[in-house]
Scaffold this motif. Structure first.
Motif, PDB file in Angstrom:
ATOM      1  N   ALA A 143       0.828  -1.215   0.000  1.00 23.17           N
ATOM      2  CA  ALA A 143       0.000   0.000   0.000  1.00 23.17           C
ATOM      3  C   ALA A 143       0.862   1.264   0.000  1.00 23.17           C
ATOM      4  O   ALA A 143       0.518   2.258  -0.647  1.00 23.17           O
ATOM      5  N   SER A 144       1.970   1.223   0.711  1.00 21.36           N
ATOM      6  CA  SER A 144       2.822   2.409   0.823  1.00 21.36           C
ATOM      7  C   SER A 144       3.750   2.564  -0.371  1.00 21.36           C
ATOM      8  O   SER A 144       4.182   3.667  -0.694  1.00 21.36           O
ATOM      9  N   GLY A 145       4.119   1.450  -0.993  1.00 24.77           N
ATOM     10  CA  GLY A 145       5.087   1.486  -2.081  1.00 24.77           C
ATOM     11  C   GLY A 145       6.518   1.335  -1.638  1.00 24.77           C
ATOM     12  O   GLY A 145       7.442   1.390  -2.456  1.00 24.77           O
ATOM     13  N   MET A 146       6.751   1.134  -0.329  1.00 19.84           N
ATOM     14  CA  MET A 146       8.109   0.936   0.163  1.00 19.84           C
ATOM     15  C   MET A 146       8.620  -0.450  -0.201  1.00 19.84           C
ATOM     16  O   MET A 146       7.852  -1.401  -0.348  1.00 19.84           O
ATOM     17  N   ARG A 147       9.924  -0.571  -0.290  1.00 19.18           N
ATOM     18  CA  ARG A 147      10.568  -1.878  -0.431  1.00 19.18           C
ATOM     19  C   ARG A 147      10.562  -2.506   0.965  1.00 19.18           C
ATOM     20  O   ARG A 147      11.159  -1.960   1.899  1.00 19.18           O
ATOM     21  N   THR A 148       9.905  -3.650   1.103  1.00 23.26           N
ATOM     22  CA  THR A 148       9.582  -4.183   2.434  1.00 23.26           C
ATOM     23  C   THR A 148      10.112  -5.602   2.619  1.00 23.26           C
ATOM     24  O   THR A 148       9.755  -6.508   1.870  1.00 23.26           O
ATOM     25  N   PHE A 149      10.949  -5.776   3.633  1.00 20.10           N
ATOM     26  CA  PHE A 149      11.418  -7.094   4.034  1.00 20.10           C
ATOM     27  C   PHE A 149      10.654  -7.490   5.295  1.00 20.10           C
ATOM     28  O   PHE A 149      10.747  -6.809   6.322  1.00 20.10           O
ATOM     29  N   VAL A 150       9.885  -8.548   5.192  1.00 20.08           N
ATOM     30  CA  VAL A 150       8.963  -8.961   6.245  1.00 20.08           C
ATOM     31  C   VAL A 150       9.628 -10.050   7.078  1.00 20.08           C
ATOM     32  O   VAL A 150       9.756 -11.191   6.633  1.00 20.08           O
ATOM     33  N   GLY A 151      10.066  -9.693   8.281  1.00 17.13           N
ATOM     34  CA  GLY A 151      10.739 -10.659   9.144  1.00 17.13           C
ATOM     35  C   GLY A 151       9.738 -11.486   9.924  1.00 17.13           C
ATOM     36  O   GLY A 151       8.952 -10.952  10.698  1.00 17.13           O
ATOM     37  N   ALA A 152       9.787 -12.795   9.720  1.00 19.06           N
ATOM     38  CA  ALA A 152       8.863 -13.713  10.387  1.00 19.06           C
ATOM     39  C   ALA A 152       9.446 -14.131  11.728  1.00 19.06           C
ATOM     40  O   ALA A 152      10.313 -15.013  11.815  1.00 19.06           O
ATOM     41  N   THR A 153       8.976 -13.485  12.791  1.00 19.00           N
ATOM     42  CA  THR A 153       9.494 -13.730  14.133  1.00 19.00           C
ATOM     43  C   THR A 153       9.243 -15.164  14.572  1.00 19.00           C
ATOM     44  O   THR A 153       8.165 -15.728  14.346  1.00 19.00           O
ATOM     45  N   VAL A 154      10.250 -15.749  15.222  1.00 22.35           N
ATOM     46  CA  VAL A 154      10.146 -17.105  15.768  1.00 22.35           C
ATOM     47  C   VAL A 154      10.523 -17.057  17.242  1.00 22.35           C
ATOM     48  O   VAL A 154      11.562 -16.500  17.615  1.00 22.35           O
ATOM     49  N   LEU A 155       9.664 -17.619  18.079  1.00 26.23           N
ATOM     50  CA  LEU A 155       9.873 -17.702  19.522  1.00 26.23           C
ATOM     51  C   LEU A 155       9.534 -19.113  19.998  1.00 26.23           C
ATOM     52  O   LEU A 155       8.885 -19.889  19.278  1.00 26.23           O
ATOM     53  N   GLU A 156       9.921 -19.430  21.211  1.00 25.90           N
ATOM     54  CA  GLU A 156       9.548 -20.723  21.786  1.00 25.90           C
ATOM     55  C   GLU A 156       8.234 -20.643  22.563  1.00 25.90           C
ATOM     56  O   GLU A 156       7.557 -21.649  22.744  1.00 25.90           O
ATOM     57  N   PHE A 157       7.864 -19.452  23.004  1.00 22.36           N
ATOM     58  CA  PHE A 157       6.688 -19.328  23.869  1.00 22.36           C
ATOM     59  C   PHE A 157       5.493 -18.772  23.082  1.00 22.36           C
ATOM     60  O   PHE A 157       5.662 -18.165  22.019  1.00 22.36           O
ATOM     61  N   ASN A 164       3.985 -22.096  19.487  1.00 26.25           N
ATOM     62  CA  ASN A 164       5.340 -22.623  19.680  1.00 26.25           C
ATOM     63  C   ASN A 164       6.154 -22.352  18.415  1.00 26.25           C
ATOM     64  O   ASN A 164       5.630 -21.822  17.420  1.00 26.25           O
ATOM     65  N   ALA A 165       7.419 -22.720  18.454  1.00 29.12           N
ATOM     66  CA  ALA A 165       8.313 -22.399  17.345  1.00 29.12           C
ATOM     67  C   ALA A 165       7.836 -22.999  16.031  1.00 29.12           C
ATOM     68  O   ALA A 165       7.874 -22.326  14.983  1.00 29.12           O
ATOM     69  N   ASP A 166       7.383 -24.235  16.055  1.00 33.22           N
ATOM     70  CA  ASP A 166       6.900 -24.852  14.814  1.00 33.22           C
ATOM     71  C   ASP A 166       5.697 -24.103  14.261  1.00 33.22           C
ATOM     72  O   ASP A 166       5.544 -23.951  13.043  1.00 33.22           O
ATOM     73  N   GLY A 167       4.844 -23.625  15.170  1.00 37.13           N
ATOM     74  CA  GLY A 167       3.687 -22.855  14.732  1.00 37.13           C
ATOM     75  C   GLY A 167       4.074 -21.543  14.080  1.00 37.13           C
ATOM     76  O   GLY A 167       3.492 -21.151  13.059  1.00 37.13           O
TER      77      GLY A 167
END
Length: 443
Positions: A143-157, A164-167
């Motif tokens: 929507a903004s037109g920015m170059r966007t790198f989407v970081g997929a956060t991973v945690l254990e909790f 969980n991490a697999d989820g």
């Protein structure tokens, strides 16, 4: 040259290509077709070409768009919620509870749009993010037109996003599929930090990154406490553990990297790790001063990030440029450490190289995408003008950014956003404030 026609010709008083430290071109023009830089033209050449549109910037510096190498865009909705706290107190007692109460698809989309408006107004054209509800972040980027790198956060909790991490991993890969082929949206794997991610999960992340050709984005060695806890509990420092798990490679963007010894700096250089330096956030949370001059001297690629607005509290890359240069000087007691041209390269080409787009962005060169910004230097605050690079780093403010383009598309012209509605964003931010304070609707 007279026979050539271009979509757009941008002419500026000064141009900073960035490729060569200290290079400044005066009265040059950038010729653009289909979003790509075709050539850089001197005044005689520019006068002879045909262009569908011409933009004349008589008092401006034209330079590559800024690359924000580490951010949490949606957390803009938590700006100022919990200030003047230590990192773990800030996280555990304030930020994580607020996120548990409010973070969902709409929170991420609305917060990311607000952040992107702020970043565009400050000359940022690329964001390397890390958060949850990745489809919402990707849609905001489009929507903004920015170059966007989407970081997929991973945690254990567990969080609102996964249990969980697999989820976290499976949901992130599922959301990623919707945006494959979108040129301005790239998903990365973002294990949060060594203290929140297990060995088994790190191994899975490394395997997935290799299989899917994805970057890895992780908080590492942010505080002295993190390092000491790891030594006490795991009998090794975090970076040594990550090396043993196969995480250190050119795929890795290591955010912060404040507390490093000489061997760790050499380790990062040997494995091609890129570092995302976050000077203001590190100062505000009293995390320390990252050894940027030593990292650069060792050959480590270093970019600059803002971190999130909840710990900064601005997404202002021009401010980060100045802080990066000044903090390096006071940290080493060396006024020549990280000169202005080096800081500027870190915030542009350094970030682009870390993200694997050094062939597309980060400098002004024929063949690259036209990710460009203009800064008006005809202001009291930037007069007189002796050195445009010095002024961009040490004197100019984000309110002087006048134009922003990504792939030749204008995202801001004469300070007016072209892809986002500022009034709507302000109204939405006010609604979120009421919800977070418990005074508005919760659904």
């Amino acid at each position: 040259m007279a026979d050539h026609g271009f979509d757009l010709l941008i002419s500026a008083r000064w141009m900073i290509p960035v490729e060569n430290d200290g290079e400044i071109l005066e009265d040059y023009s950038v010729a653009i077709n289909s979003g790509k830089i075709i050539s850089l033209l001197n005044p005689t050449e520019a006068a002879a070409v045909n262009a569908k549109k011409r933009v004349r910037l008589d008092h401006h510096v034209l330079m590559p768009g800024l690359v924000n190498l580490h951010g949490h865009s949606a957390m803009t909705l938590l700006r100022g919620l919990a200030d003047d706290k230590a990192l773990m107190d800030w996280l555990q007692n304030h930020i994580w509870p607020a996120e548990a109460a409010h973070v969902a698809d709409d929170f991420v989309f609305d917060g990311a749009l607000l952040a992107m408006a702020e970043m565009i107004r400050g000359g940022t054209t690329t964001i390397n993010d890390m958060y949850f509800y990745h489809g919402a972040m990707a849609r905001a980027g489009l929507a903004s037109g920015m170059r966007t790198f989407v970081g997929a956060t991973v945690l254990e909790f567990p969080t609102n996003y996964a249990q969980n991490a697999d989820g976290y991993l499976s949901r992130a890969l599922e959301e990623r599929r919707e945006f494959l082929g979108e040129e301005l949206v790239t998903f990365t794997l973002a294990p949060h930090a060594p203290y929140t991610v297990s060995d088994d999960t790190f191994r899975k992340v490394v395997t997935l990154a290799e299989q899917e050709d994805m970057l890895i984005h992780c908080h590492i060695h942010e505080t002295a406490g993190e390092v000491e806890d790891a030594r006490r509990e795991q009998h090794q420092r975090p970076l040594a553990r990550l090396k043993a798990l196969g995480l250190l490679s050119p795929r890795l963007i290591a955010a912060h990297m404040v507390h490093l010894d000489k061997d760790e700096i050499e380790l990062a250089a040997r494995h091609g790790v890129s570092v995302a330096h976050n000077p203001t956030s590190n100062m505000k949370l009293a995390s320390g001063i990252a050894p940027v001059p030593a990292l650069l001297a060792a050959g480590v690629n270093v970019g600059i990030g803002t971190d999130g607005a909840a710990s900064n509290n601005k997404l202002d890359m021009l401010a980060e440029l100045r802080q990066a240069a000044l903090l390096a000087k006071v940290g080493t007691l060396d006024p020549t450490a990280v000169p202005a041209a080096t800081a500027l390269k870190m915030a542009t080409l350094g970030g682009a190289r870390a993200l694997g787009i050094g062939d597309k962005a980060g400098s002004i060169r024929a063949g690259k995408d036209a990710d460009l910004i203009a800064i008006d230097l005809a202001e009291v605050e930037t007069s007189p003008m002796f050195d445009p690079i010095s002024h961009v780093v040490y004197a100019a403010g984000r309110e002087q950014v006048s134009h922003v383009w990504v792939k030749g598309r204008p995202l801001m012209q004469e300070r007016a956003l072209t892809t986002l509605d500022s009034s709507a964003l302000l109204e939405n931010a006010a609604r979120w404030r009421e919800r977070i304070l418990g005074k508005g609707k919760t659904a």
